[in-house]
Scaffold this motif. Structure first.
Motif, short mmCIF file in Angstrom:
data_model
loop_
_atom_site.label_atom_id
_atom_site.label_comp_id
_atom_site.label_asym_id
_atom_site.label_seq_id
_atom_site.Cartn_x
_atom_site.Cartn_y
_atom_site.Cartn_z
N THR A 50 0.83 -1.22 0.00
CA THR A 50 0.00 0.00 0.00
C THR A 50 0.85 1.26 0.00
OG1 THR A 50 -1.36 -1.29 1.48
CG2 THR A 50 -2.00 0.99 1.13
N THR A 51 1.93 1.24 0.81
CA THR A 51 2.72 2.46 0.94
C THR A 51 3.29 2.91 -0.39
OG1 THR A 51 4.70 1.19 1.40
CG2 THR A 51 3.42 1.87 3.28
N PHE A 52 3.55 1.96 -1.27
CA PHE A 52 4.14 2.30 -2.56
C PHE A 52 3.24 3.26 -3.33
CE2 PHE A 52 5.53 1.48 -6.91
CZ PHE A 52 6.87 1.64 -6.75
N PHE A 53 1.96 3.00 -3.30
CA PHE A 53 1.03 3.85 -4.05
C PHE A 53 0.85 5.20 -3.38
CE2 PHE A 53 -0.13 -0.56 -4.98
CZ PHE A 53 0.14 -0.55 -6.32
N TYR A 54 0.83 5.19 -2.05
CA TYR A 54 0.62 6.45 -1.33
C TYR A 54 1.82 7.37 -1.50
CZ TYR A 54 -3.64 4.81 0.81
OH TYR A 54 -4.90 4.38 1.01
N GLY A 55 3.01 6.79 -1.44
CA GLY A 55 4.21 7.61 -1.59
C GLY A 55 4.33 8.17 -3.00
N LEU A 56 4.08 7.34 -3.99
CA LEU A 56 4.25 7.81 -5.37
C LEU A 56 3.17 8.83 -5.75
CD1 LEU A 56 5.53 4.97 -7.62
CD2 LEU A 56 6.73 6.49 -6.15
N ARG A 57 2.01 8.74 -5.11
CA ARG A 57 0.96 9.72 -5.37
C ARG A 57 1.45 11.13 -5.03
NH1 ARG A 57 -3.35 9.51 -0.84
NH2 ARG A 57 -1.54 10.35 0.23
#
Lengths: 374, 159
Positions: free
Chosen positions: A134-141
């Motif tokens: 999940t963190t991957f998507f939140y960070g890249l957003r």
């Protein structure tokens, strides 16, 4: 040979060797680690470098000083702007050129934006390595917003090549200031979300707390700089101790912890994001109108001699060393890259821990492989 | 007894931390408008890059097929990886020999988009284009000739 040395060699001979990388997903590139194991316990780690060696230092010897800039982008690609600045500062200091105040302030803002973008990506992949995709998507957003600011002003998203000796390639876009302010307001709301999502998480805490401990003495001995060194209590922030560009004008805190384990390396980076935002906030209203570059000769020749310049990239102290013979190309160029020094401590840090902990240790060191191999 | 309490308090805090994280993801599950995913190949028609985006090097031509390149070779000299080659020929105008460009060859496959050619060009003949979809089946098609066939030098450019 002393007894302990013999004991160590015997252990190494008995160890079961496993290759971690060069295609392992958690090595983030092509780092090959030869890991000696006893059961699941790591006896020693041997990094094998050179899988992405491009000979950048040698290539620099045939390039002029303005051509070198685009090569430094490709060392630590996540702090490309800061690497560019190191070469530019070296040339400016060697020639004794005073750059306009406007350039200094914009450089500092771009540096801090680079740092934020890099830390966001690091946070994303650290969560991902430890099993929280999940963190991957939140960070890249959120990182996308910074890349947009870069793209609009410099033309490059990841590798801007925006700095030149004396100033910039061209002026910043009129939207730069409003967009940066908009981003700061946005990210201040989103950063607490990062903490709620990952920092407090029980699985994450158990996998990082007390893992890969590096003491202050060892951090200094191995030359571990940046947030990784500061989490061990090594006060090594170049921005604070040897200010360059506009860092002397701003008030910010050097994040220091003494625990030195993976979790505190994580916390140090999270706190650094707040400090970066504080620096940008102090400077964003101080951009005055004026020239975007100092007057430079079309062909830059450094006077004969040796020069050194250091800057603080996202991962630690980055140094450029040049020997000039008075020609338009350097005689020898050497980069002191933070990741190479940080990697050297990996063997020491991961001894005695389990092989799964190595992923946490490597993620918390935030290694970028092209910077190690150059 | 103390250990049992400690155990249950650990379990309680663990579950609480997981729920805190799930509250964040749950929020976005029910707030579709805050999700910013771009559906890239489908949104090609509306996707607009920023004006300064460095996609490829172009030579802008006017409507009457005129470019501004004098063939001085400064871009070729400044290019760090040799992605620009200029082939010149001579043209005789009013009995005087004059150098003009025959072909301005640009190797996109070697270009690192450092921007030095565009910056150093004395007559602003080069510019960056926004196209970023460069994947091709044939490597040869990445070598481009920037000046269009039959194009001439713009009269306003001083040599």
């Amino acid at each position: 040979m002393s007894d302990s040395k013999i004991q160590e060699n015997l252990q190494k001979e008995d160890a079961y060797y496993v290759n971690m990388g060069p295609q392992h997903p958690s090595t983030h590139g092509v780092l090959r680690l030869r890991v000696g194991l006893q059961g699941e316990k790591v006896i020693h780690v041997e990094p094998h470098c050179g899988y992405i060696h491009r000979g950048i230092e040698k290539m620099c010897e045939k390039d002029t000083y303005s051509q070198i800039i685009h090569l430094t982008d490709r060392l630590d690609y996540l702090s490309a702007n800061t690497n560019n600045e190191a070469v530019c500062l070296l040339v400016e200091n060697a020639l004794g050129i005073e750059v306009p105040e406007r350039v200094k302030i914009i450089r500092t803002i771009l540096d801090e934006l680079t740092r934020l973008a890099s830390h966001q990506l690091w946070w994303s992949v650290m969560g991902m390595d430890l099993g929280a995709l999940t963190t991957f998507f939140y960070g890249l957003r959120d990182r996308e917003k910074i890349l947009d600011i870069f793209e609009e002003s410099t033309g490059g998203r990841l590798l801007p090549s925006f700095n030149t000796p004396g100033g910039f390639m061209h002026d910043i876009h009129p939207n730069f200031v409003p967009r940066t302010k908009e981003f700061l307001a946005y990210f201040k709301k989103k950063l607490p979300e990062y903490n709620r999502l990952l920092t407090g998480n029980v699985i994450f805490q158990q996998r990082t707390k007390g893992i890969g401990i590096l003491s202050k003495e060892d951090a200094i001995a191995y030359g571990v700089t940046g947030p990784s060194g500061r989490a061990s209590g090594f006060a090594c922030d170049v921005r604070k101790h040897h200010p360059y560009s506009a860092y002397g004008m701003v008030d910010f805190k050097e994040i220091l912890y003494t625990e030195g384990d993976s979790f505190y390396r994580y916390v140090a980076r999270m706190d650094e994001m707040w400090e970066s935002m504080k620096i940008i906030e102090q400077l964003i209203d101080r951009i005055e109108d004026g020239p975007y570059t100092a007057k430079m000769k079309p062909i830059i020749k450094l006077p004969a001699g040796e020069y050194y310049q250091r800057v603080e990239t996202t991962r630690g102290e980055f140094g450029v060393f040049v020997i000039s013979t008075g020609d338009k190309t350097p005689y020898r160029m050497k980069f002191r890259s933070p990741n190479f020094a940080n990697l050297s401590a990996l063997d020491y840090m991961s001894r005695g821990f389990k092989i799964a902990d190595m992923v946490a240790i490597m993620s918390s060191l935030d290694l970028v492989i092209p910077d190690i191999d150059r | 007894m103390k250990e049992i309490i400690q155990y249950f308090s650990d379990v309680f805090h663990a579950v609480k931390s997981l729920l805190t994280g799930m509250r964040v993801t749950g929020y976005y599950f029910f707030h579709h408008k805050e999700i910013v995913t771009q559906e890239y190949p489908e949104n090609r028609a509306t996707l607009k890059m920023f004006e300064r985006f460095k996609g490829e090097v172009l030579m802008p031509h006017t409507e009457s097929n005129e470019h501004k390149c004098t063939g001085c070779g400064i871009c070729e000299m400044n290019c760090p990886n040799g992605s620009i080659e200029i082939l010149t020929t001579f043209e005789t105008v009013d009995g005087k020999k004059k150098k003009i460009i025959d072909k301005h060859i640009y190797h996109l496959s070697m270009c690192t988009f450092c921007g030095l050619c565009v910056k150093t060009c004395p007559s602003d003949a080069l510019a960056f284009g926004n196209d970023f979809e460069h994947a091709v089946f044939d490597r040869q098609s990445l070598t481009k000739v920037l000046n269009k066939p039959g194009s001439t030098l713009n009269k306003e450019v001083k040599e």
